[in-house]
Design an enzyme around this catalytic site. Structure first.
Site, PDB file in Angstrom:
ATOM      1  N   TYR A   1      74.624  92.213 -72.910  1.00 53.20           N
ATOM      2  CA  TYR A   1      73.716  93.355 -72.907  1.00 53.20           C
ATOM      3  C   TYR A   1      72.973  93.425 -74.246  1.00 53.20           C
ATOM      4  CZ  TYR A   1      76.824  94.852 -69.109  1.00 53.20           C
ATOM      5  OH  TYR A   1      77.569  94.904 -67.958  1.00 53.20           O
TER       6      TYR A   1
ATOM      7  N   HIS B   1      67.936 101.900 -67.459  1.00 51.00           N
ATOM      8  CA  HIS B   1      68.889 101.494 -66.434  1.00 51.00           C
ATOM      9  C   HIS B   1      69.686 100.299 -66.964  1.00 51.00           C
ATOM     10  CE1 HIS B   1      70.262 102.073 -62.238  1.00 51.00           C
ATOM     11  NE2 HIS B   1      70.723 100.848 -62.415  1.00 51.00           N
ATOM     12  N   VAL B   2      70.976 100.526 -67.126  1.00 47.60           N
ATOM     13  CA  VAL B   2      71.833  99.515 -67.724  1.00 47.60           C
ATOM     14  C   VAL B   2      71.763  98.219 -66.917  1.00 47.60           C
ATOM     15  CG1 VAL B   2      73.966 100.128 -66.472  1.00 47.60           C
ATOM     16  CG2 VAL B   2      74.109  99.174 -68.778  1.00 47.60           C
ATOM     17  N   HIS B   3      71.656  97.074 -67.613  1.00 51.27           N
ATOM     18  CA  HIS B   3      71.520  95.793 -66.919  1.00 51.27           C
ATOM     19  C   HIS B   3      72.185  94.682 -67.726  1.00 51.27           C
ATOM     20  CE1 HIS B   3      67.939  96.491 -69.410  1.00 51.27           C
ATOM     21  NE2 HIS B   3      67.865  95.194 -69.596  1.00 51.27           N
ATOM     22  N   LEU B   4      72.860  93.816 -66.996  1.00 54.77           N
ATOM     23  CA  LEU B   4      73.562  92.680 -67.574  1.00 54.77           C
ATOM     24  C   LEU B   4      72.671  91.445 -67.486  1.00 54.77           C
ATOM     25  CD1 LEU B   4      76.214  91.269 -68.588  1.00 54.77           C
ATOM     26  CD2 LEU B   4      76.789  90.952 -66.158  1.00 54.77           C
TER      27      LEU B   4
END
Length: 336
Positions: A244, A252-255
């Site tokens: 991350y 918006h959390v994203h890997l």
């Protein structure tokens, strides 16, 4: 319904109307007045969605079409929006989009895009109407979000560019995999040969919003990311990292699942490079570990300064003065 017009920057011909959901094929020829032999007669395929205010662009020709100087790639398709610039071939022959409402009662709506462009009053009226419509759309989106979500509202308005991932998550053309918990999408501007994003359907704005109850979700995201990497062509010779960004630009959390070749025209500057090769890139396992240990993710102070560090090769750590020099060097590390 709004009408869509493809407008040449140099005014070499009149704007071309793109009919709603109709496929238009353009390139070298009398309609565009392009005589460049490197431009195919069927260079691009355009399809307008006048309700959404976007146009899909598919490159058909062998020489590169680009959107905001990012090459599309033959056979690939991108979304063209107002405010962006489409270059028909080799960074030449630029076009922009205009969407406008057609109303029989309004004298201004009967004007062509070229007339609007040269009439300040009509242009100002059109821009004012468009701003009011966008404002109403944003307010509506915010009301829907507030009524359906229990989390703290995002600071950015719904139409802000930083909210773009939320649209991409729903786009079938972008999706690589999805299940009841997550979706995997292609990064629009990949920084390596293979670059995907794993996102949860749950609305989680960023790393700071993560808590210990999200550990299982993040473990699932990691498993999905690893499986995606294993299934890609050449996975036996490529190394991948999953992690991350400390301070992501997109909400918006994203890997990130990214191959370590960094062989991409979209990798252009020091900020891009350092965001994936310094401690600014936090490993997935480290994020999960912090949640298990502390119940939250702690981003180190001064993380933004990591983007300003000198350019160093991620394999041999040699330092280089410019991105072109570095990109030339890292080719020696590419798998054969």
């Amino acid at each position: 319904m709004p009408t869509c017009w493809l407008v040449p920057d140099d005014e070499r011909h009149k704007p071309i109307q793109l009919l709603h959901y109709h496929t238009h094929t353009l390139g070298r020829g009398p309609e565009t007045k392009i005589k460049d032999q490197k431009c195919s007669r069927q260079q691009v395929e355009l399809r307008a969605d006048c309700n959404r205010g976007v146009v899909s662009v598919k490159q058909l020709g062998s020489n590169p079409t680009s959107l905001d100087h990012v090459e599309v790639g033959r056979g690939n398709q991108v979304t063209f929006k107002p405010g962006q610039k489409l270059y028909m071939v080799n960074g030449l022959h630029p076009y922009t989009l205009q969407f406008r409402e057609e109303t029989s009662s309004s004298s201004s709506s009967s004007s062509s895009p070229s007339e609007v462009k040269h009439n300040p009053l009509k242009r100002a009226r059109q821009e004012r109407d468009a701003d009011e419509e966008r404002h109403q759309d944003v307010e509506k989106s915010c009301r829907v979000s507030a009524s359906s979500c229990s989390h703290t509202p995002e600071k950015e308005p719904a139409g802000h560019w930083s909210q773009g991932l939320k649209g991409s998550m729903q786009d079938p053309d972008m999706q690589v995999y999805k299940d009841e918990k997550v979706v995997v999408i292609k990064d629009k501007y990949p920084k390596a040969r293979f670059h995907w994003l794993v996102l949860p359907w749950s609305s989680i704005s960023n790393l700071k919003a993560l808590r210990s109850e999200h550990v299982e979700l993040l473990r699932h995201m990691e498993r999905v990311g690893e499986r995606t990497a294993r299934r890609c062509p050449g996975s036996g010779t490529l190394r991948f990292r999953l992690g991350y960004h400390a301070i992501p630009s997109m909400s918006h959390v994203h890997l990130h699942v990214i191959s370590q070749d960094f062989d991409s025209p979209c990798l252009k500057n020091k900020k891009h490079w350092n965001s994936f090769t310094t401690e600014y890139f936090i490993e997935s396992q480290d994020v999960i570990g912090m949640l298990e240990r502390d119940g939250r993710v702690c981003v180190r102070d001064g993380a933004a300064e990591l983007l300003k560090l000198p350019l160093r090769c991620h394999v041999c750590h040699a330092q280089f003065p410019t991105m072109p020099k570095l990109k030339e060097h890292i080719r020696v590390h590419l798998p054969s």
